[in-house]
Design an enzyme around this catalytic site. Structure first.
Site, PDB file in Angstrom:
ATOM      1  N   ASP A 207       0.911  -1.316   0.136  1.00 20.00           N
ATOM      2  CA  ASP A 207       0.117   0.027   0.154  1.00 20.00           C
ATOM      3  C   ASP A 207       0.835   1.267   0.024  1.00 20.00           C
ATOM      4  OD1 ASP A 207      -2.173  -1.538   0.055  1.00 20.00           O
ATOM      5  OD2 ASP A 207      -2.471  -1.469   2.349  1.00 20.00           O
ATOM      6  N   ARG A 242     -17.138  -0.289 -23.487  1.00 20.70           N
ATOM      7  CA  ARG A 242     -17.798  -0.662 -21.985  1.00 20.70           C
ATOM      8  C   ARG A 242     -17.153   0.310 -21.344  1.00 20.70           C
ATOM      9  NH1 ARG A 242     -17.749  -7.033 -22.157  1.00 20.70           N
ATOM     10  NH2 ARG A 242     -19.931  -7.409 -22.843  1.00 20.70           N
ATOM     11  N   GLY A 250      -5.962  -1.021  -0.703  1.00 21.67           N
ATOM     12  CA  GLY A 250      -5.413   0.249  -0.154  1.00 21.67           C
ATOM     13  C   GLY A 250      -6.703   0.663   0.928  1.00 21.67           C
ATOM     14  N   ARG A 348      -0.708  -8.612  -4.992  1.00 25.38           N
ATOM     15  CA  ARG A 348       0.464  -9.134  -4.297  1.00 25.38           C
ATOM     16  C   ARG A 348       1.277 -10.229  -4.545  1.00 25.38           C
ATOM     17  NH1 ARG A 348       0.057  -7.446   1.093  1.00 25.38           N
ATOM     18  NH2 ARG A 348      -2.117  -7.337   1.885  1.00 25.38           N
ATOM     19  N   ASN A 599      21.608   8.148 -18.081  1.00 22.03           N
ATOM     20  CA  ASN A 599      23.038   8.789 -18.280  1.00 22.03           C
ATOM     21  C   ASN A 599      23.033  10.235 -18.113  1.00 22.03           C
ATOM     22  OD1 ASN A 599      22.177   8.974 -20.717  1.00 22.03           O
ATOM     23  ND2 ASN A 599      24.248   8.136 -21.904  1.00 22.03           N
ATOM     24  N   ARG A 633      26.394 -24.929 -17.868  1.00 22.18           N
ATOM     25  CA  ARG A 633      26.103 -23.847 -18.775  1.00 22.18           C
ATOM     26  C   ARG A 633      26.414 -22.565 -18.309  1.00 22.18           C
ATOM     27  NH1 ARG A 633      20.764 -24.828 -22.181  1.00 22.18           N
ATOM     28  NH2 ARG A 633      22.420 -26.017 -23.285  1.00 22.18           N
TER      29      ARG A 633
END
Length: 645
Positions: A207, A242, A250, A348, A599, A633
């Site tokens: 929140d 619509r 909150g 969440r 930058n 890898r």
């Protein structure tokens, strides 16, 4: 001493033979797993602190990254970190719910392939604990900490969790004495732990409702989830013309609703801190009529969709709750096909965004430093962020200010409630009003002169350029100015690619990547003998500065806004220097930094840098899945950056 012999094999390769005592070295493990994480460093300090880490209250993305950071920094400092599972309940229960953490426990991936940095929620769990609210429960918690030798506690949670921690610290000496007097502990066991329990708080809350900090861990990720969900609804809304009413979390804070409304271009949003109607002089307490007038006006501009964001704790000026169904019924009365979507706990979850990973990590570092600085005479600190700097502030002062917001709202002192939020909240609300609501509610605030403001993009594209252009166009209209689009950079200016922009021309631009105006690396030609930051190798071609000045005058342009990267920055410098030669350049010129490389001097963040960082992190998370599949890898990932890392 090494004995080295150099030989040459039959095909000419040089071979070095090294003779040494093989028993000086430990043999390497045969099945050592390959990992992308660095090996644990040797402790650089030894303070012998034992630090308990717990997450409490509602979960939020970034909590795991904070646990990881605290653990690793603790080990580097010679401290011993402990995970306390299931929040305060684990503290009360003790036993297997309190476990020492090692470097490998928070490694980049675990046996279950759960990444601490990326994974949402909290891997060490959280739970409501009524028992901890009682002295008897806190007595059990004290016993469990002392039995494990823990003398510091880092709590990651909301204001309730942090208040509980501070109460625990205040009672600590009395709790220890009681345990000794009842024979549950000996004086020897508690001697070095009796004086104080170090408490440090990190705010984990979607929140963003904690005062004294600009942002909390998990809030930005939750905002991303909301924007992604609403963007998905938009396509359906446009297809059917619509209206959608979206309820977001909150309970006492409207940060998520406000930021989402700005990001997705909502027609209206309802917050607890600033109840409607916004034009009380005209509408009194009839917020439904005000909302319907705004939506109807936006529909008159050609909008095929309408979007209203409702905060979970939204209220009107009489403190009556505003519910999504009320909003739906009001919109249906003006003939709109309306749907309600409650996003719920999807806000969440998901993978943690780049900013929350960063925030949790750097705050975790400061949390350990705060533990090592702690002493009984100093109030328990809360680690927050102020003006993009990590700060340590008295925990209970922040909690008190946070709770004062709800008190102010209950007293209908909404102005004070807004002041208690971080400064960015108020400025964001004002920006939202200027870019949408106020323009829909009021007549244009005409200026004495009808100034013509040109908008130009320069340099490489960056996410957010279109959103910046949209807000500029709408603000110009609400202030009685005339916005002009210059397409294809400075070359487009010289070629006369200039047109006026209407309010509806930038509809939907807030979610579009790239640049609708077009951009390139064309650059004004520096005036001979004048210093310039220009590197000729970094531009497409130079545009005659005299031609730029001529076209500004020809099209009666009274002000220029440049949105772009370092090329835009150096272009404005070049144009400013050229005022000595071309008087037509003596107009207001404003530069908005927009570059993924971040930058540009003089600003903490550039438009587009956060979006680029999220794309990189998401790509690396996916690459890691492939890397995990094979122990042999390794991936080397190259990213943009030029001269900036």
């Amino acid at each position: 001493m090494w004995n080295v012999a150099v030989k040459v094999d039959p095909i000419g390769n040089t071979i070095n033979f090294v003779a040494s005592n093989r028993f000086e070295f430990e043999p390497a493990p045969v099945d050592l797993p390959v990992t992308t994480e660095p090996a644990p460093p040797k402790p650089i300090v030894s303070r012998n602190k034992k630090i308990g880490i717990l997450t409490s209250g509602g979960d939020s993305c970034g909590m795991n990254a904070a646990v990881r950071s605290i653990t690793r920094v603790s080990l580097q400092k010679g401290c011993v970190p402990f995970a306390i599972y299931e929040g305060y309940q684990g503290l009360v229960d003790g036993g297997e719910k309190i476990k020492e953490l090692r470097w490998d426990d928070v490694r980049g991936y675990t046996l279950s392939n759960i990444r601490y940095l990326a994974k949402g929620g909290t891997l060490i769990g959280t739970a409501r604990c009524k028992e901890f609210r009682t002295r008897e429960g806190r007595l059990k918690a004290c016993y469990n900490l002392i039995k494990n030798g823990i003398d510091a506690l880092v709590v990651i949670g909301g204001d309730g969790s942090l208040t509980g921690a501070d109460t625990f610290r205040a009672e600590w000496t009395g709790l220890v004495d009681e345990l000794v007097s009842t024979g549950k502990l000996t004086k020897e066991e508690s001697a070095h732990l009796r004086n104080d329990l170090a408490i440090v708080g990190l705010v984990g809350s979607i929140d963003n409702d904690m005062s004294s900090t600009d942002i909390t861990i998990g809030a930005v990720t939750s905002l991303h989830r909301i924007c992604e969900s609403v963007d998905s609804l938009t396509s359906t809304a446009q297809s059917h013309q619509r209206a959608f009413v979206v309820e977001v979390m909150g309970r006492h804070c409207g940060w998520l609703a406000l930021m989402a409304a700005i990001a997705v271009g909502a027609d209206c949003c309802f917050l607890p801190e600033r109840p409607p109607p916004f034009n009380q002089e005209k509408y009194g307490n009839n917020w439904e009529q005000e909302m319907c007038d705004i939506v109807a006006k936006n529909r008159s501009f050609g909008n095929r969709k309408s979007l209203v964001i409702v905060c979970e704790g939204a209220i009107d000026k009489d403190l009556n709750p505003i519910k999504p169904d009320q909003v739906k019924k009001a919109l249906e009365k003006i003939g709109l096909d309306t749907r309600v979507t409650t996003l719920g706990h999807v806000q969440r979850g998901g993978s943690t965004c780049a900013f929350d990973r960063y925030l949790a990590t750097v705050q975790g570092v400061e949390a350990v430093e705060a533990v090592l600085r702690s002493n009984r005479d100093v109030p328990a600190p809360m680690i927050g962020m102020f003006q993009n700097k990590i700060v340590s502030i008295p925990l209970m002062e922040a909690v008190k200010l946070t709770q004062e917001v709800a008190t102010s709202i209950a007293k209908k002192d909404f102005a004070h409630a807004m002041q208690l939020r971080d400064p960015g909240f108020t400025s964001s609300f004002n920006s939202y009003m200027e870019s949408g609501l106020r323009a829909s509610l009021e007549k244009s605030q005409a200026t004495p002169k009808n100034l013509r403001v040109a908008i130009l993009h320069c340099g490489a594209p960056a996410g957010g350029m279109n959103a910046a252009t949209r807000i500029l166009v709408r603000l110009c209209h609400s202030r009685g100015l005339t916005p002009l689009a210059i397409r294809n950079g400075f070359s487009g200016l010289v070629n006369g690619e200039i047109s006026e922009m209407a309010w509806e021309d930038v509809r939907g631009w807030q979610v579009l990547g790239g640049t609708q105006l077009g951009t390139n690396r064309d650059h004004p030609e520096p005036i001979q003998g004048v210093n310039s930051t220009l590197n000729p190798s970094e531009v497409d071609h130079l545009v005659n500065t005299g031609a730029i000045a001529y076209n500004l005058q020809k099209h009666n342009i009274n002000a220029l806004v440049i949105i772009g990267g370092f090329e835009g920055f150096s272009a404005q410098i070049a144009l400013t220097e050229a005022r000595k030669v071309y008087p037509a350049l003596c107009i207001p010129m404003v530069y908005l930094p927009a570059t993924i490389s971040n930058n540009i001097p003089g600003t903490d963040f550039s438009i587009g840098s956060d979006t680029a960082l999220n794309v990189i992190v998401e790509a690396c998370d996916r690459i890691r899945l492939s890397a995990n599949a094979s122990r042999k890898r390794v991936f080397v990932v190259e990213v943009h950056g030029g001269n900036c890392g």
